[in-house]
Motif scaffolding. Structure first.
Motif, PDB file in Angstrom:
ATOM      1  N   UNK A  47       9.711   1.526  14.641  1.00 13.27           N
ATOM      2  CA  UNK A  47       8.895   0.374  14.249  1.00 13.27           C
ATOM      3  C   UNK A  47       8.615   0.405  12.749  1.00 13.27           C
ATOM      4  N   UNK A  48       9.645   0.748  11.996  1.00 11.63           N
ATOM      5  CA  UNK A  48       9.586   0.801  10.540  1.00 11.63           C
ATOM      6  C   UNK A  48      10.809   0.092   9.965  1.00 11.63           C
ATOM      7  N   UNK A  49      10.738  -0.286   8.716  1.00 12.29           N
ATOM      8  CA  UNK A  49      11.882  -0.934   8.071  1.00 12.29           C
ATOM      9  C   UNK A  49      13.094  -0.016   8.066  1.00 12.29           C
ATOM     10  N   UNK A  50      12.865   1.291   8.149  1.00  8.78           N
ATOM     11  CA  UNK A  50      13.965   2.255   8.162  1.00  8.78           C
ATOM     12  C   UNK A  50      14.668   2.353   9.514  1.00  8.78           C
ATOM     13  N   UNK A  51      14.288   1.512  10.480  1.00  8.79           N
ATOM     14  CA  UNK A  51      15.123   1.342  11.665  1.00  8.79           C
ATOM     15  C   UNK A  51      16.458   0.712  11.291  1.00  8.79           C
ATOM     16  N   UNK A  52      16.521   0.124  10.112  1.00  7.94           N
ATOM     17  CA  UNK A  52      17.790  -0.384   9.583  1.00  7.94           C
ATOM     18  C   UNK A  52      18.545   0.798   8.990  1.00  7.94           C
ATOM     19  N   UNK A  96       4.421  -1.472   7.891  1.00  9.75           N
ATOM     20  CA  UNK A  96       5.826  -1.707   8.188  1.00  9.75           C
ATOM     21  C   UNK A  96       5.973  -2.042   9.663  1.00  9.75           C
ATOM     22  N   UNK A  97       7.048  -2.749   9.999  1.00  9.93           N
ATOM     23  CA  UNK A  97       7.359  -3.100  11.389  1.00  9.93           C
ATOM     24  C   UNK A  97       8.817  -3.502  11.465  1.00  9.93           C
ATOM     25  N   UNK A  98       9.372  -3.517  12.677  1.00  7.60           N
ATOM     26  CA  UNK A  98      10.778  -3.882  12.851  1.00  7.60           C
ATOM     27  C   UNK A  98      10.990  -4.636  14.155  1.00  7.60           C
ATOM     28  N   UNK A  99      12.140  -5.287  14.251  1.00  7.00           N
ATOM     29  CA  UNK A  99      12.592  -5.959  15.471  1.00  7.00           C
ATOM     30  C   UNK A  99      14.111  -5.823  15.578  1.00  7.00           C
ATOM     31  N   UNK A 100      14.574  -5.619  16.793  1.00  8.03           N
ATOM     32  CA  UNK A 100      16.008  -5.635  17.076  1.00  8.03           C
ATOM     33  C   UNK A 100      16.326  -6.955  17.771  1.00  8.03           C
ATOM     34  N   UNK A 101      17.257  -7.714  17.235  1.00  8.61           N
ATOM     35  CA  UNK A 101      17.606  -9.028  17.749  1.00  8.61           C
ATOM     36  C   UNK A 101      18.587  -8.913  18.922  1.00  8.61           C
ATOM     37  N   UNK A 159      15.932  -6.204  11.974  1.00  6.80           N
ATOM     38  CA  UNK A 159      15.158  -6.790  10.882  1.00  6.80           C
ATOM     39  C   UNK A 159      13.895  -5.958  10.721  1.00  6.80           C
ATOM     40  N   UNK A 160      13.479  -5.725   9.492  1.00  2.02           N
ATOM     41  CA  UNK A 160      12.268  -4.958   9.261  1.00  2.02           C
ATOM     42  C   UNK A 160      11.492  -5.472   8.070  1.00  2.02           C
ATOM     43  N   UNK A 161      10.233  -5.054   7.972  1.00  2.00           N
ATOM     44  CA  UNK A 161       9.377  -5.443   6.854  1.00  2.00           C
ATOM     45  C   UNK A 161       8.606  -4.233   6.359  1.00  2.00           C
ATOM     46  N   UNK A 162       8.349  -4.225   5.063  1.00  2.00           N
ATOM     47  CA  UNK A 162       7.533  -3.217   4.393  1.00  2.00           C
ATOM     48  C   UNK A 162       6.602  -3.972   3.458  1.00  2.00           C
ATOM     49  N   UNK A 163       5.298  -3.671   3.480  1.00  2.00           N
ATOM     50  CA  UNK A 163       4.348  -4.463   2.700  1.00  2.00           C
ATOM     51  C   UNK A 163       3.234  -3.604   2.148  1.00  2.00           C
ATOM     52  N   UNK A 164       2.825  -3.925   0.929  1.00  2.00           N
ATOM     53  CA  UNK A 164       1.595  -3.409   0.354  1.00  2.00           C
ATOM     54  C   UNK A 164       0.624  -4.578   0.323  1.00  2.00           C
ATOM     55  N   UNK A 185       9.546 -12.965   9.393  1.00  2.00           N
ATOM     56  CA  UNK A 185       8.154 -13.430   9.324  1.00  2.00           C
ATOM     57  C   UNK A 185       7.288 -12.704  10.354  1.00  2.00           C
ATOM     58  N   UNK A 186       7.803 -12.528  11.572  1.00  2.00           N
ATOM     59  CA  UNK A 186       7.054 -11.808  12.598  1.00  2.00           C
ATOM     60  C   UNK A 186       6.795 -10.365  12.167  1.00  2.00           C
ATOM     61  N   UNK A 187       7.826  -9.719  11.652  1.00  3.52           N
ATOM     62  CA  UNK A 187       7.671  -8.326  11.207  1.00  3.52           C
ATOM     63  C   UNK A 187       6.658  -8.220  10.070  1.00  3.52           C
ATOM     64  N   UNK A 188       6.686  -9.172   9.154  1.00  2.00           N
ATOM     65  CA  UNK A 188       5.772  -9.110   8.017  1.00  2.00           C
ATOM     66  C   UNK A 188       4.321  -9.309   8.452  1.00  2.00           C
ATOM     67  N   UNK A 189       4.063 -10.249   9.371  1.00  2.00           N
ATOM     68  CA  UNK A 189       2.706 -10.412   9.892  1.00  2.00           C
ATOM     69  C   UNK A 189       2.210  -9.124  10.529  1.00  2.00           C
ATOM     70  N   UNK A 190       3.039  -8.529  11.352  1.00  2.74           N
ATOM     71  CA  UNK A 190       2.653  -7.295  12.040  1.00  2.74           C
ATOM     72  C   UNK A 190       2.450  -6.152  11.047  1.00  2.74           C
ATOM     73  N   UNK A 191       3.296  -6.087  10.029  1.00  2.00           N
ATOM     74  CA  UNK A 191       3.175  -5.026   9.032  1.00  2.00           C
ATOM     75  C   UNK A 191       1.874  -5.157   8.245  1.00  2.00           C
ATOM     76  N   UNK A 192       1.466  -6.367   7.927  1.00  2.35           N
ATOM     77  CA  UNK A 192       0.209  -6.572   7.195  1.00  2.35           C
ATOM     78  C   UNK A 192      -0.978  -6.091   8.026  1.00  2.35           C
ATOM     79  N   UNK A 193      -0.987  -6.440   9.306  1.00  2.99           N
ATOM     80  CA  UNK A 193      -2.069  -5.976  10.180  1.00  2.99           C
ATOM     81  C   UNK A 193      -2.053  -4.460  10.313  1.00  2.99           C
TER      82      UNK A 193
END
Length: 345
Positions: free
Chosen positions: A7-12, A164-169, A175-180, A307-315
């Motif tokens: 569940x991190x961007x590094x799942x890629x 951070x968060x990720x999704x497998x399509x 797809x993954x997101x990383x956010x500060x 967008x879904x990953x980024x919302x989850x990563x922010x939370x």
């Protein structure tokens, strides 16, 4: 769709993330890199961005791939973190070939954390060293919450952080997101218990409390952070900076569309978002490892997943933030533990 194993961007596959922070400074740097260059673009929707080399990421510009991306605290001082990363890459012989010269390409973005209770009386700008240390620490597993570029981040009412968060399509693409997350707006609804991103939560990754059951939300914009800065001092002391990535093979122009779509994730997780005083920015990355079976349809789904990953990563950034000496704002966990005690018989 489901989260990746970490569940991190590094799942890629191929991507690595490193953090470095100074607890006395209450600031830090996060670097994303890979063993080989990757395609990247960017989209800025905040009114007060702080960036380095982002113009180069436009589809019509010469360089198509980059060696690393940097998210840093420190406002304009934090842009020097890119220099630290560039120096390490130069010594390794990595970069864009120009004749006999190799020039590492390291775009970056910064957030404002200069007024957060940390000691900012440095004799020498610390961010180049932090950038080099973050690059050296890059791995597939990394800390979230009060770490890296999220160390000193503050939202409207609570400490922010790194998420951070990720999704497998269904196609197998990831797809993954990383956010500060350091926004002017709030990441939680009034009362600080429920997250705006709650409808998109998976597997109780930020507490599993669900959406706020009340209606009429979004009208109360009270902010502890604004109170700290006074009537006008905090207008530009904000920013949510992020990276979204995929292993699907995207062109620079297609990466741009992914970045544009991913900004919806900020709007769903932060209220208000994209203000004149925020520097909201999303980098987008493709490692190119997986061909698109249906380019048009798959690109739309990739943008949605980003967008879904980024919302989850922010939370998750706020959910995982932890208290430290000298903090000016509470953490979500402090508020939640206080609520739980008040509910005891």
């Amino acid at each position: 769709m489901k989260p990746g194993a970490l569940n991190l961007i590094t799942d890629i596959a191929g991507l690595r993330v490193g953090n470095a922070q100074d607890q006395a400074l209450k600031s830090g740097v996060t670097v994303m890199t890979a063993d080989s260059p990757f395609t990247a673009s960017v989209h800025v929707m905040g009114g007060a961005p702080g960036t380095r080399e982002t113009d180069l990421l436009a589809a019509d510009k010469t360089v198509s791939q980059v060696d690393a991306l940097v998210l840093s605290g420190g406002s304009a001082f934090g842009l020097d973190a890119c220099s630290g990363v560039t120096e390490v890459l130069r010594k390794a012989g990595r970069g864009f070939q120009v004749g006999e010269v190799v020039v590492p390409i390291v775009p970056g973005a910064i957030l404002f954390d200069l007024v957060n209770g940390g000691n900012k009386e440095w004799a020498r700008n610390p961010y180049a060293a932090l950038g080099g240390a973050a690059f050296a620490a890059a791995d597939t597993v990394f800390d979230l919450g009060s770490a890296g570029a999220g160390t000193g981040a503050l939202s409207a009412n609570l400490k922010g952080g790194l998420g951070s968060a990720s999704l497998v399509l269904p196609s197998g693409a990831t797809v993954g997101a990383l956010v500060a997350a350091n926004p002017m707006g709030s990441v939680t609804t009034p009362g600080e218990t429920h997250f705006w991103a709650a409808p998109f939560e998976l597997n109780a990754e930020f507490g599993g409390l669900g959406p706020d059951p009340r209606a009429g939300l979004g009208l109360d914009l009270s902010s502890r952070k604004s109170a700290l800065f006074g009537p006008k001092g905090g207008e530009r002391a904000n920013t949510t900076i992020a990276i979204v990535a995929t292993d699907a093979a995207l062109s620079k122009a297609q990466c741009k569309r992914m970045a544009v779509a991913a900004h919806d994730g900020i709007g769903r997780a932060v209220v208000p978002a994209h203000s004149p005083g925020d520097g909201d920015l999303v980098f987008s990355v493709s490692t190119g490892a997986r061909d698109l079976p249906n380019p048009q349809g798959e690109l739309a789904l990739i943008g949605h997943a980003a967008a879904l990953c980024l919302s989850r990563a922010i939370a998750r950034a706020t959910y995982l933030a932890r208290p430290a000496e000298g903090d000016l704002l509470p953490c979500w966990i402090d508020i939640r533990q206080g609520d739980a005690k008040s509910e005891l018989p």
